[in-house]
Each structure stands twice: as structure tokens, then as C-alpha cells.
Design a protein around this motif. Structure first.
Motif, PDB file in Angstrom:
ATOM      1  N   SER A 136      40.587  50.257 -31.867  1.00 31.41           N
ATOM      2  CA  SER A 136      39.749  49.159 -31.373  1.00 31.41           C
ATOM      3  C   SER A 136      40.329  47.822 -31.818  1.00 31.41           C
ATOM      4  O   SER A 136      40.656  47.652 -32.993  1.00 31.41           O
ATOM      5  CB  SER A 136      38.312  49.292 -31.887  1.00 31.41           C
ATOM      6  OG  SER A 136      37.699  50.462 -31.376  1.00 31.41           O
ATOM      7  N   GLY A 169      40.537  43.633 -32.614  1.00 26.71           N
ATOM      8  CA  GLY A 169      39.717  42.731 -33.411  1.00 26.71           C
ATOM      9  C   GLY A 169      40.242  42.610 -34.819  1.00 26.71           C
ATOM     10  O   GLY A 169      41.079  43.407 -35.269  1.00 26.71           O
ATOM     11  N   PRO A 209      34.829  48.047 -34.372  1.00 25.83           N
ATOM     12  CA  PRO A 209      35.693  46.880 -34.167  1.00 25.83           C
ATOM     13  C   PRO A 209      36.636  46.655 -35.348  1.00 25.83           C
ATOM     14  O   PRO A 209      36.251  46.839 -36.508  1.00 25.83           O
ATOM     15  CB  PRO A 209      34.686  45.733 -34.033  1.00 25.83           C
ATOM     16  CG  PRO A 209      33.476  46.379 -33.438  1.00 25.83           C
ATOM     17  CD  PRO A 209      33.412  47.738 -34.093  1.00 25.83           C
ATOM     18  N   ARG A 226      33.349  42.856 -27.043  1.00 24.64           N
ATOM     19  CA  ARG A 226      34.657  43.343 -27.510  1.00 24.64           C
ATOM     20  C   ARG A 226      34.770  44.851 -27.272  1.00 24.64           C
ATOM     21  O   ARG A 226      33.820  45.593 -27.491  1.00 24.64           O
ATOM     22  CB  ARG A 226      34.828  43.057 -28.999  1.00 24.64           C
ATOM     23  CG  ARG A 226      34.709  41.579 -29.358  1.00 24.64           C
ATOM     24  CD  ARG A 226      35.881  40.781 -28.835  1.00 24.64           C
ATOM     25  NE  ARG A 226      35.798  39.371 -29.195  1.00 24.64           N
ATOM     26  CZ  ARG A 226      36.775  38.498 -29.008  1.00 24.64           C
ATOM     27  NH1 ARG A 226      37.910  38.892 -28.457  1.00 24.64           N
ATOM     28  NH2 ARG A 226      36.615  37.227 -29.347  1.00 24.64           N
ATOM     29  N   TRP A 236      31.557  37.822 -31.371  1.00 24.97           N
ATOM     30  CA  TRP A 236      31.703  39.242 -31.663  1.00 24.97           C
ATOM     31  C   TRP A 236      31.284  40.133 -30.496  1.00 24.97           C
ATOM     32  O   TRP A 236      31.558  41.323 -30.505  1.00 24.97           O
ATOM     33  CB  TRP A 236      30.870  39.608 -32.896  1.00 24.97           C
ATOM     34  CG  TRP A 236      31.425  39.082 -34.177  1.00 24.97           C
ATOM     35  CD1 TRP A 236      32.625  38.482 -34.388  1.00 24.97           C
ATOM     36  CD2 TRP A 236      30.781  39.114 -35.456  1.00 24.97           C
ATOM     37  NE1 TRP A 236      32.779  38.139 -35.708  1.00 24.97           N
ATOM     38  CE2 TRP A 236      31.655  38.503 -36.390  1.00 24.97           C
ATOM     39  CE3 TRP A 236      29.552  39.592 -35.914  1.00 24.97           C
ATOM     40  CZ2 TRP A 236      31.348  38.366 -37.734  1.00 24.97           C
ATOM     41  CZ3 TRP A 236      29.245  39.460 -37.257  1.00 24.97           C
ATOM     42  CH2 TRP A 236      30.136  38.859 -38.156  1.00 24.97           C
ATOM     43  N   HIS A 262      31.645  48.562 -25.251  1.00 22.18           N
ATOM     44  CA  HIS A 262      31.781  47.163 -25.666  1.00 22.18           C
ATOM     45  C   HIS A 262      30.626  46.753 -26.580  1.00 22.18           C
ATOM     46  O   HIS A 262      29.493  47.216 -26.420  1.00 22.18           O
ATOM     47  CB  HIS A 262      31.842  46.250 -24.437  1.00 22.18           C
ATOM     48  CG  HIS A 262      33.084  46.428 -23.637  1.00 22.18           C
ATOM     49  ND1 HIS A 262      33.256  47.477 -22.762  1.00 22.18           N
ATOM     50  CD2 HIS A 262      34.248  45.709 -23.599  1.00 22.18           C
ATOM     51  CE1 HIS A 262      34.457  47.392 -22.210  1.00 22.18           C
ATOM     52  NE2 HIS A 262      35.071  46.331 -22.695  1.00 22.18           N
TER      53      HIS A 262
END
Length: 272
Positions: free
Chosen positions: A108, A110, A103, A55, A52, A43
Motif C-alpha cells: 500500500s 503512502g 496505508p 488512498r 489521508w 480506498h
């Protein structure tokens, strides 16, 4: 049109475009490596924008650690499995290979990312492993790796860069030109992003940061790279004390990752 009618809105839109990578589906040749990987999650943390942090980022692991451990970091709009040819070679050589999708990339989740996201992703991956024998990074991942090594002093033995980017300002100018932003609007874009990220673009410049590196380095760039000019790689190598520099030809930006001669150079560098 928006840049002329509503300049502030145009700058905000440009920032959003600047931070939003395009996504691409996995190719057929990548899918077996996606399926064969041992997958887990790390994360985000320590990023300058609160939203941010926390995540999830997808990580991958292939092979057994008989000769060492190598970490991989992809480029903008890329993903870890783009290194499949290199992964195959390294696993055959006895390396354990770990990688991460930054991200908003690959598996992943986002929608936004930046060089800082990439640097933090690499830092999280390396520290989670307790250090690695080498990092191999491509494109923007190369610039992020240089920044992460210089800024965080990560426990990494060697660093190899393939087609590395050097300056985020170059990409910003491309976005600005595509959106027809004038000099004042470009200055506003830069100031706004520097304020939001808490770092000046000059601090992210891979050429100036490379001068701070003291680990063995390899930089390979292709003369026919149309996405990141090979002069970026040449400048990074020239600033990096003791770094090896190789200029290929006819591979462009992504075929570099699966070319047999390039892979052989990386294997030699790791084994030295």
C-alpha cells in the motif's frame, strides 16, 4: 539537540516520526504467498485528515470459503504476508482468508499511518466482505481491531489477538525518549496529535475498549516479547469479558505468527 534549540520544531519532527512506519522488503518465504494471492484495492475514507482519504490499500485473498471467512490485520511496520504460516493452515482447514496492507505498509502506498488508519483499513475490509467469521490481528493491529470492534460494531464473529499493543502512549514515550523530549514537549506532542486526529489517546486504549467487547476472544502473547510487553495482552484479556488468555514463551514478537502451537490454538478457537 533540536529539542533544546527549537522545541516546537522538535515536536513537529517527533510527530512525523511517530506517524512514519519503517518499510521492510518481503522475505523469501513470503513471496510465494504474495504471488498466489488474489489482489485488489480498497480506498481509505472517514479519516480525520483530508489528505489521508481516498488512498489505495492493497488487499489479498487466499482459499475458498468452505468453513467460513477470516480477515487478517498486521502490525506496525508489518504486512499481510507475515501471516503466511497461518494463511496456509487456515486455507487447508477450508477457510477463505482476506487481508489488507494498511496505508504506508506492504504494497500500500503512502508515508504516514496511525492506529486510526489501521482501524479504518479493517473496517473497510470487513464491510467490503459483508462481514467475516473471525478477525486475527497482530501487534498494533490488535489494538486497532479492538478499537474498530468497539467503535464501529463491525460484523465479526470472533476476534483473536497475537502480541497485541494496548496503549499508543507507550510508543509515544519511546519516541520522546529517543529524541530527548522533555515533559512539556511530550505534552505538546500529545495535544497536537489529539487535536489533529480528533480523538484522545485514552479513547484508543485497547484495555478500556476491550471491556466493551461482547464477541468471543482469544489473546496470545509471548513472555519474551521485547517490542510489546506481554502485560499488554494480559490486561486486554482481563478486561475482555470471557476472553481466553494464553502466555507462550521463547517466541518473541514475530515468531508468534508462525509457531505451530500458536497456530493450533488459533485453529481450535476458530473451530469451537
Amino acid at each position: 539537540m533540536l529539542s533544546r534549540l527549537a522545541p516546537k520544531l522538535a515536536v513537529a519532527w517527533a510527530e512525523r516520526i511517530f506517524l512514519t512506519p519503517p518499510r521492510h522488503d518481503w522475505s523469501e518465504v513470503e513471496r510465494p504467498w504474495l504471488a498466489s494471492a488474489q489482489r485488489a484495492w480498497l480506498h481509505t475514507n472517514g479519516l480525520p485528515v483530508a489528505a489521508w482519504n481516498g488512498r489505495p490499500m492493497q488487499t489479498y485473498r487466499w482459499g475458498e470459503n468452505r468453513r467460513g471467512k477470516v480477515a487478517l490485520l498486521h502490525g506496525w511496520a508489518g504486512r499481510a504476508t507475515q501471516f503466511h504460516a497461518l494463511v496456509e493452515a487456515l486455507v487447508a482447514d477450508g477457510y477463505e482468508v482476506v487481508a489488507i496492507d494498511a496505508p504506508a505498509h506492504g504494497a500500500s502506498p503512502g508515508r504516514q499511518a496511525s492506529l486510526l488508519h489501521f482501524a479504518q483499513a479493517l473496517a473497510r475490509l470487513v464491510r467490503n466482505e459483508g462481514g467475516v467469521d473471525a478477525v486475527i490481528a497482530h501487534s498494533l493491529g490488535g489494538a486497532a481491531a479492538v478499537y474498530a470492534m468497539a467503535r464501529y460494531r463491525l460484523p465479526v464473529g470472533k476476534l483473536a489477538l497475537l502480541g497485541p499493543a494496548a496503549d499508543v502512549a507507550v510508543y509515544a514515550r519511546q519516541v520522546g525518549a529517543a529524541l530527548d523530549l522533555d515533559a512539556e514537549q511530550m505534552a505538546a506532542l500529545r495535544y497536537g496529535m489529539e487535536t489533529r486526529l480528533g480523538v484522545q489517546w485514552a479513547e484508543l486504549n485497547a484495555v478500556s475498549r476491550a471491556a466493551e467487547l461482547r464477541l468471543p476472544g482469544l489473546v496470545i502473547h509471548d513472555r519474551d516479547d521485547k517490542e510489546v510487553d506481554h502485560q499488554a495482552g494480559a490486561a486486554i484479556a482481563a478486561a475482555w469479558p470471557g476472553a481466553q488468555w494464553h502466555l507462550s514463551q521463547g517466541l518473541g514478537h514475530r515468531r508468534l505468527l508462525r509457531d505451530s502451537a500458536v497456530i493450533a490454538q488459533v485453529r481450535t478457537f476458530l473451530a469451537a
